[in-house]
Design a protein around this motif. Structure first.
Motif, PDB file in Angstrom:
ATOM      1  N   GLY A  89     -28.122   0.458  31.260  1.00  0.00           N
ATOM      2  CA  GLY A  89     -28.261  -0.521  30.036  1.00  0.00           C
ATOM      3  C   GLY A  89     -27.427  -1.707  29.929  1.00  0.00           C
ATOM      4  O   GLY A  89     -27.677  -2.482  28.933  1.00  0.00           O
ATOM      5  N   THR A  90     -26.552  -1.775  30.981  1.00  0.00           N
ATOM      6  CA  THR A  90     -26.121  -3.270  31.097  1.00  0.00           C
ATOM      7  C   THR A  90     -26.997  -4.434  31.968  1.00  0.00           C
ATOM      8  O   THR A  90     -26.802  -5.402  32.028  1.00  0.00           O
ATOM      9  N   ASP A  91     -28.232  -3.745  32.389  1.00  0.00           N
ATOM     10  CA  ASP A  91     -29.011  -4.790  33.239  1.00  0.00           C
ATOM     11  C   ASP A  91     -30.012  -5.654  32.352  1.00  0.00           C
ATOM     12  O   ASP A  91     -30.356  -6.710  33.049  1.00  0.00           O
ATOM     13  N   VAL A  92     -30.438  -5.076  31.183  1.00  0.00           N
ATOM     14  CA  VAL A  92     -31.394  -5.874  30.265  1.00  0.00           C
ATOM     15  C   VAL A  92     -30.741  -6.256  29.053  1.00  0.00           C
ATOM     16  O   VAL A  92     -30.175  -5.394  28.226  1.00  0.00           O
ATOM     17  N   ASP A  93     -31.220  -7.387  28.656  1.00  0.00           N
ATOM     18  CA  ASP A  93     -30.296  -8.042  27.604  1.00  0.00           C
ATOM     19  C   ASP A  93     -30.901  -7.526  26.305  1.00  0.00           C
ATOM     20  O   ASP A  93     -29.879  -7.298  25.374  1.00  0.00           O
ATOM     21  N   VAL A  94     -32.110  -6.793  26.297  1.00  0.00           N
ATOM     22  CA  VAL A  94     -32.500  -6.083  25.083  1.00  0.00           C
ATOM     23  C   VAL A  94     -31.564  -4.898  24.815  1.00  0.00           C
ATOM     24  O   VAL A  94     -31.290  -4.365  23.805  1.00  0.00           O
ATOM     25  N   ARG A  95     -31.506  -4.000  26.034  1.00  0.00           N
ATOM     26  CA  ARG A  95     -30.519  -2.724  25.605  1.00  0.00           C
ATOM     27  C   ARG A  95     -28.960  -3.140  25.377  1.00  0.00           C
ATOM     28  O   ARG A  95     -28.694  -2.516  24.684  1.00  0.00           O
ATOM     29  N   ARG A  96     -28.607  -4.393  26.189  1.00  0.00           N
ATOM     30  CA  ARG A  96     -27.155  -4.619  25.490  1.00  0.00           C
ATOM     31  C   ARG A  96     -27.225  -5.273  24.043  1.00  0.00           C
ATOM     32  O   ARG A  96     -26.312  -4.851  23.350  1.00  0.00           O
ATOM     33  N   PHE A  97     -28.217  -5.614  23.587  1.00  0.00           N
ATOM     34  CA  PHE A  97     -28.366  -6.200  22.131  1.00  0.00           C
ATOM     35  C   PHE A  97     -28.310  -4.785  21.329  1.00  0.00           C
ATOM     36  O   PHE A  97     -27.552  -4.800  20.460  1.00  0.00           O
ATOM     37  N   GLU A  98     -29.040  -3.693  21.664  1.00  0.00           N
ATOM     38  CA  GLU A  98     -29.151  -2.661  20.936  1.00  0.00           C
ATOM     39  C   GLU A  98     -27.887  -1.905  21.154  1.00  0.00           C
ATOM     40  O   GLU A  98     -27.591  -1.540  19.842  1.00  0.00           O
ATOM     41  N   ALA A  99     -27.090  -1.731  21.900  1.00  0.00           N
ATOM     42  CA  ALA A  99     -26.042  -1.054  22.069  1.00  0.00           C
ATOM     43  C   ALA A  99     -24.826  -1.900  21.219  1.00  0.00           C
ATOM     44  O   ALA A  99     -24.056  -1.194  20.613  1.00  0.00           O
ATOM     45  N   LEU A 100     -24.851  -3.145  21.306  1.00  0.00           N
ATOM     46  CA  LEU A 100     -23.963  -3.885  20.395  1.00  0.00           C
ATOM     47  C   LEU A 100     -24.300  -3.697  19.089  1.00  0.00           C
ATOM     48  O   LEU A 100     -23.351  -3.355  18.239  1.00  0.00           O
ATOM     49  N   VAL A 101     -25.433  -3.659  18.662  1.00  0.00           N
ATOM     50  CA  VAL A 101     -25.785  -3.641  17.235  1.00  0.00           C
ATOM     51  C   VAL A 101     -25.384  -2.086  16.926  1.00  0.00           C
ATOM     52  O   VAL A 101     -24.861  -1.770  15.735  1.00  0.00           O
ATOM     53  N   GLU A 102     -25.721  -0.993  17.724  1.00  0.00           N
ATOM     54  CA  GLU A 102     -25.064   0.407  17.462  1.00  0.00           C
ATOM     55  C   GLU A 102     -23.938   0.288  17.144  1.00  0.00           C
ATOM     56  O   GLU A 102     -23.266   1.055  16.088  1.00  0.00           O
ATOM     57  N   ALA A 103     -22.922  -0.345  18.160  1.00  0.00           N
ATOM     58  CA  ALA A 103     -21.507  -0.310  17.811  1.00  0.00           C
ATOM     59  C   ALA A 103     -21.133  -0.924  16.787  1.00  0.00           C
ATOM     60  O   ALA A 103     -20.125  -0.517  15.929  1.00  0.00           O
ATOM     61  N   GLY A 104     -21.944  -2.111  16.293  1.00  0.00           N
ATOM     62  CA  GLY A 104     -21.465  -2.735  15.379  1.00  0.00           C
ATOM     63  C   GLY A 104     -21.746  -2.176  13.700  1.00  0.00           C
ATOM     64  O   GLY A 104     -20.907  -1.890  12.972  1.00  0.00           O
ATOM     65  N   ARG A 105     -22.748  -1.448  13.722  1.00  0.00           N
ATOM     66  CA  ARG A 105     -23.164  -0.577  12.675  1.00  0.00           C
ATOM     67  C   ARG A 105     -22.209   0.649  12.516  1.00  0.00           C
ATOM     68  O   ARG A 105     -21.963   1.074  11.380  1.00  0.00           O
ATOM     69  N   ALA A 106     -21.666   1.304  13.511  1.00  0.00           N
ATOM     70  CA  ALA A 106     -20.643   2.363  13.533  1.00  0.00           C
ATOM     71  C   ALA A 106     -19.514   1.684  13.006  1.00  0.00           C
ATOM     72  O   ALA A 106     -18.856   2.688  12.210  1.00  0.00           O
ATOM     73  N   ARG A 107     -18.999   0.640  13.477  1.00  0.00           N
ATOM     74  CA  ARG A 107     -17.866   0.040  13.002  1.00  0.00           C
ATOM     75  C   ARG A 107     -17.908  -0.429  11.254  1.00  0.00           C
ATOM     76  O   ARG A 107     -16.805  -0.118  10.929  1.00  0.00           O
ATOM     77  N   LEU A 108     -18.883  -0.926  10.983  1.00  0.00           N
ATOM     78  CA  LEU A 108     -19.387  -1.173   9.422  1.00  0.00           C
ATOM     79  C   LEU A 108     -18.920   0.175   8.687  1.00  0.00           C
ATOM     80  O   LEU A 108     -18.477   0.166   7.618  1.00  0.00           O
TER      81      LEU A 108
END
Length: 209
Positions: A89-108
């Protein structure tokens, strides 16, 4: 990465030169498959369509060898179905993007708009321009481009929600005005603009929005 005008491969943050558009297209096809196998025939069709040269198989194999030298043979493998690129998941920018979005939504959802805004802003910062810009005319890219652009817009809307909760109404008006102009059919953006205007004491503009 895929989130930019060029498909790039990086080693410790420095771009790796792959030798032109065609090897970058091979890399894009493997990345877009997201761990699924891509057949040799599919790669040949992506590069040359219905008129491949007699050397097509050898050329593809040379590109694969070049990628293996950079990525490691254990990550780019051949099986009966085709070539398969295994990246975490750390190697591809798309996967990093999706992981950050998921974490952001969880915090929201957890009632922490400050952390949510920061995570979603970091996710958006991974984009460097139009996704797969140099390859946008290719059939293999069409569906991926639409999906990723829709995911980005949804993430931007989530970040705007977080910023609205943080009282950043006035700062959002300009950004939302531009977004609504670019995407006039997205009702959520329209509602967010109306709310930002209303909370900025611009009731007449809010009603027009």
């Amino acid at each position: 990465g895929l989130l930019g005008p060029l498909v790039v491969l990086a080693d410790d943050g420095a771009p790796v030169e792959l030798g032109g558009r065609q090897p970058r297209l091979v890399l894009a096809a493997l990345l877009a498959a997201d761990g699924r196998a891509v057949s040799l025939e599919a790669l040949i069709d992506a590069l040359w369509g219905e008129s491949p040269p007699a050397t097509a198989t050898g050329t593809i194999q040379s590109y694969i060898s070049r990628l293996r030298r950079v990525l490691g043979a254990d990550r780019l493998r051949w099986d009966d179905a085709g070539y398969r690129l295994d990246l975490d998941g750390t190697d591809v920018d798309v996967r990093r993007f999706e992981a950050l979005v998921e974490a952001g939504r969880a915090r929201l959802d957890a009632g922490d708009p400050g952390a949510a805004s920061a995570l979603l802003l970091e996710a958006d910062g991974l984009w460097r321009g139009a996704v797969l810009g140099e390859l946008a005319d290719l059939e293999l890219a069409a569906g991926l481009i639409v999906r990723l652009e829709q995911r980005r817009l949804a993430a931007v809307e989530d970040r705007v929600d977080a910023d609205l909760q943080l009282g950043r109404h006035a700062a959002l008006v300009g950004e939302l005005t531009e977004l609504v102009a670019e995407h006039p059919l997205r009702e959520r953006l329209q509602a967010q603009l109306a709310l930002a205007l209303y909370r900025s004491d611009r009731q007449a503009d809010a009603l027009r929005a």
